[in-house]
Design a protein around this motif. Structure first.
Motif: not given
Length: 1009
Positions: A164, A198, A201-202, A210-211, A247
């Motif tokens: 991740v 995660l 990334s958000q 990613i989610v 996440p």
């Protein structure tokens, strides 16, 4: 050609590309030659000191290449690549180079190495967490070997988190053709640390994170949607922290589960203790399920009770909204109403009056619509005949003074307990006033009376049972089996009948209403019956217990023990341990300098770079000559190597001429004292003892011990700064007898000590303090204390500096020494602490210095009150705890003017809140904790309220209601009576605010007889 020399040359030059080519061309003999030399060379480099260690980190990529190519076993290579000094270089480029070299190794060897590298991956923690921004060190190499060899990676959270983190660092998302996708997604929901990637990334790529990509892959059929839902649920139930769940909450919401897919039982179990974010998700989904009729009464009751118990106000109000929507009126389930009443009774004790009043209104509405069926009085025993196989027993829960009347045939007149329920496999025991015969057998006893009347020719029609009879509140759920109702399901699961649920709800409301204010309690009584107010029982105030200071350790006994203590000085500074070491160093050097030198020589070789480099120490280490740790190490250096020490002192003195230090005046005394010890050892002199070594954990020196030490000097004068410090550490008392003894020593130091003992120490100076706030374009709002310490008499030479309060220090960790410098003058020390306390927010041990300060002696004034107020206003609770400890300690010590200082502190707190210097909600937590610890905070609170209570018509200060609640508690514990100016006017205001209610409670307590 010497392979090792060539490899080392490439490493030193940083030529990693050339190193790859060279080691790739080596044969077995050349690789073995490098493998023999490489580990020993690295160990020698690391032993050369911190500079060499930094250089090794800079060349880590070359060392990794050489080790991966030349070491023989897979275990050796894995251990080498995971060395702490080499791990940070393990990025994508490093992985590509090493993978290229490892292709020459056998397949089985590479599979073994892949497994070992995956197992050794570790997530950085604490200060090392910043390294995550480049992905997880070592992951690229481990993943590359996994993909090359096809081996299944062992289960390791760090490997999954690395997958991740790699995508988050490179701003990528999972691809459908990723060979690791299925395995990583299967492990994603159990892997600690994966949530950080995660969330990262958000935050960087919202909408393309990613989610979101995983949800899209599930929508495209590449991943199983149910696997993602199940994985999220598993994560929610894991008990992880909020940041580990966020996440997955977002993933669940994006998956938009159908109402039939909602796991109502698991989500209900989440509500009591889950973090706020997943608890809100569970609430939203349970409400959806409830609206669809998929949530039974038992789970509804469990859910609203869990919400009602949560500390967050938003969840409590959510429970009230749900109850208002889901239990609208008499047509709804009685069991659901009973469960709702139990939850509402919990909210009766809520701190917010608006929330509590709303709960009371809802309870009155439900109570009016849902009344427990009364229980009759016993006058006879009733027996009826049923199917021989039915056997069950149940007992009703009676309600007070209830009498019921029913109409039936004279030959069939009976009254049974409302909650008794018979099923084909049960025997029921209940109460009745007659005997009847039917298809079942029943024996019952009761405490209520029933009367029935009907026409002689009428046929008996049994009264519908509360659980089986018709009625809108008992309408069958179409999703349930025929003959089963919502109430029956709740009763079957809870072990009680629905009427019992409702009775329990009524009982809970009556019990909780006893603690309500009079007006609300009377309103509850109109529906639920008489409610007796709670009788206030005498409350015993807790006894304050001061946090003890650590006891002093016994003196060091041997030079070997001295060397051991010197090699492991704690960080941050511990004045007690440092004083113990320097005292032993002086004493042992006087007794046998050669023995001390021999014992300290290994420490000297490891701690001081050889050959001795004065330039690096003078110009390369910031603050080297000013902190206690460095000065103490210099003391030991002056014993072992006086020549090196003299050279270093000369260089530092020259540097100070162009770069003068800016240390606080109180810290100068410590520096003077240690530097004169250094100078003593550099000229190869000694003294038998230091005078100022403390004999108490507060930093005090016992007067008799000081006299004995002075007599050990045998007529010689002590070190000047050591004598100054010893005098400041004497207790506040006059001892004429000891003064005579001091005069008899016959030295200037003895006469000075005698005068000090006769006078009782340094007279207390006058201290004034004002906090000044300024605004600048560059720095915004800044606060600085304007502190002045004015001596009332002439101050002896050498001590004037301790009364000169300077600005804040650049080294807040030095403040731990200041309470030890003047343990008999707390107000002066507080004046010195104030500027760094404001500037650094308690960092570096400043808060602990304040907590230690109060253990000393001397008057407390405005500087101490301002310092305490500053710490009370810190953002972090663990920093504010020092103020709590200080207040409890002062109470436990029973200070002579404790109430007077309390009133001063309260006034300073109130003024600081009004000026915006501190936030009242933070200050209130300290005062509340101190109150519950028995600190006797009423003088503080009463004085603060005089300042903070609003004028007529003015808006109350934020968090004033919380402060008033703490004041009520403190007044009850202390038995305070009287009044606080402005309190009666605030109590007379109308409205249901918490501030008004707490004002009325406090005013009622203070003014009652």
């Amino acid at each position: 050609m010497n392979p090792w020399r060539e490899v080392l040359a490439h490493i030193e030059a940083g030529d990693n590309a050339g190193l790859v080519e060279f080691v790739g061309s080596l044969g077995d003999v050349g690789r073995r030659a490098v493998a023999v030399q490489l580990p020993g060379h690295l160990a020698e480099r690391l032993a050369e000191g911190w500079e060499a260690r930094w250089e090794t980190r800079d060349r880590a990529a070359g060392y990794r290449i050489a080790g991966a190519a030349c070491l023989s076993g897979a275990g050796q290579v894995a251990a080498w690549l995971n060395r702490r000094e080499l791990r940070d270089a393990a990025g994508r480029t490093d992985a590509e180079r090493i993978l290229r070299l490892l292709r020459q190794r056998p397949e089985e060897w590479r599979r073994d190495l892949a497994v070992r590298l995956v197992e050794r991956l570790r997530l950085p923690r604490g200060r090392a967490a910043w390294r995550w921004t480049g992905g997880l060190p070592g992951w690229h190499l481990a993943a590359g070997l996994v993909l090359q060899t096809g081996v299944e990676p062992p289960a390791n959270d760090a490997f999954t988190a690395g997958w991740v983190l790699r995508m988050a660092a490179e701003r990528e998302v999972p691809r459908a053709d990723d060979p690791l996708l299925d395995l990583m997604v299967a492990r994603l929901f159990q892997a600690t640390g994966a949530a950080a990637g995660l969330a990262w990334s958000q935050s960087w790529t919202s909408g393309h994170d990613i989610v979101t990509a995983l949800v899209k892959l599930a929508g495209d059929g590449r991943l199983k949607r149910q696997d993602l839902l199940d994985g999220c649920l598993t994560r929610f139930l894991s008990g992880a922290a909020a940041d580990e769940l966020a996440p997955f909450v977002a993933m669940w919401r994006q998956l938009t589960a159908a109402v039939e897919e909602i796991p109502v039982l698991e989500f209900t179990r989440l509500l009591p203790s889950a973090p706020s974010l997943p608890a809100q998700l569970a609430l939203d989904e349970l409400r959806r399920a409830d609206q669809a009729g998929l949530l039974d009464d038992e789970l509804f009751g469990e859910a609203v009770r869990a919400l009602a118990y949560r500390p967050e106000r938003k969840h409590v109000t959510a429970a009230l909204r749900w109850i208002a929507d889901a239990v609208p009126g008499p047509g709804d389930s009685r069991a659901r109403a009973g469960n709702a009443l139990v939850a509402l009774a919990t909210v009766f004790s809520h701190d917010a009056p608006a929330v509590r009043d709303r709960a009371v209104r809802l309870a009155l509405k439900l109570g009016a619509h849902h009344t427990p069926t009364p229980t009759p009085t016993p006058t006879s025993t009733s027996t009826s005949t049923a199917t021989p196989t039915s056997t069950s027993t149940s007992t009703a829960t009676p309600t007070p003074s209830s009498i019921s009347t029913s109409t039936s045939s004279p030959t069939s007149t009976s009254t049974s307990t409302p909650s008794s329920t018979s099923t084909p496999s049960s025997t029921s025991t209940s109460t009745s006033t007659s005997t009847s015969t039917s298809t079942s057998t029943s024996t019952s006893t009761s405490t209520s009376t029933s009367t029935s009347t009907s026409s002689p020719t009428s046929t008996a029609t049994p009264t519908p049972s509360p659980t089986t009879g018709p009625g809108p509140e008992r309408a069958a759920d179409p999703a349930r089996a025929p003959g089963r109702t919502r109430e029956a399901d709740a009763a079957r699961a809870a072990g009680i009948a629905p009427a019992d649920c409702l009775t329990q709800g009524w009982d809970a409301v009556r019990e909780a209403a006893a603690a309500l204010p009079d007006d609300l309690r009377s309103r509850v009584a109109t529906v639920f019956g008489e409610v007796e107010a709670l009788t206030e029982e005498p409350v015993a105030a807790p006894v304050p217990v001061a946090r003890p200071l650590p006891a002093l350790l016994p003196p060091i006994e041997t030079p070997g023990e001295l060397a051991d203590e010197l090699s492991r000085l704690p960080w941050p500074d511990d004045p007690a341990l440092f004083e113990r070491v320097v005292a032993a160093l002086v004493t042992f050097t006087h007794r046998d300098r050669d023995a001390v030198v021999e014992a300290l020589r290994p420490w000297w070789r490891s701690e001081w770079r050889q050959p001795f480099d004065t330039h690096a120490l003078v110009y390369g280490v910031s603050g080297f000559d000013r902190d206690a740790r460095s000065l103490l190490r210099r003391c030991a250096l002056a014993v072992v190597s006086p020549g090196d020490s003299r050279e270093l002192t000369a260089g530092l003195d020259a540097y100070a001429l162009t770069h003068p230090p800016h240390d606080p005046p109180l810290h100068h005394l410590l520096q003077r004292r240690l530097r004169e010890v250094i100078a003593l050892f550099e000229r190869e002199g000694t003294v038998p003892v230091l005078l100022a070594t403390p004999t108490s954990p507060t930093g005090h020196v016992d007067p008799e011990t000081l006299l004995a030490r002075l007599e050990l000097l045998d007529g010689a004068e002590p070190l000047p700064a050591d004598l100054d410090q010893a005098l400041l550490r004497l207790p506040r008392l006059t001892t004429p007898a000891l003064a005579v003894r001091a005069d008899g020593i016959g030295t200037e130091a003895g006469r000075r000590l005698a005068g000090w003992l006769r006078a009782g120490g340094l007279p207390d100076p006058d201290v004034t303090c004002v906090i000044k706030t300024t605004r600048t374009f560059s720095y915004g709002e800044t606060r600085s204390p304007q502190v002045r310490v004015s001596p009332v008499t002439a101050v002896p030479e050498g001590l004037a500096g301790v009364l000169a309060v300077g600005g804040h220090t650049s080294y807040p960790q030095d403040a731990v020494w200041w309470p030890w410098a003047m343990p008999s003058h707390r107000e002066v020390v507080a004046a010195h602490l104030l500027a760094p306390l404001i500037a650094y927010g308690g960092e570096g041990g400043l808060d602990e210095a304040l907590a230690d300060l109060v253990h000393g002696d001397g008057p407390l004034g405005v500087a101490t009150a301002t310092a305490l107020t500053t710490v009370m206003g810190y953002r972090r609770p663990e920093r504010r705890a020092a103020a709590t400890h200080a207040l409890v300690t002062l109470a436990a010590r029973d200070e002579p003017d404790g109430a007077g200082f309390g009133r001063l502190l309260g006034r300073v707190v109130g003024e600081a809140v009004l000026k915006g210097l501190v936030k009242l909600n933070r200050v209130m937590t300290v005062l509340n904790e101190a109150t519950e610890s028995g600190a006797g905070t009423w003088p503080v609170l009463a004085s603060a309220l005089e300042v903070l209570l609003p004028a007529p018509g003015a808006k109350p200060t934020a968090a004033l209601g919380d402060l008033l609640a703490t004041a009520v508690r403190s007044a009850v514990l202390s038995g305070a009576r009287g009044d606080v100016p402005g309190l009666a006017a605030l109590a007379a205001r109308k409205g249901a605010s918490r501030t008004g209610e707490e004002a009325r409670r406090l005013h009622h307590h203070l003014t009652r007889a």
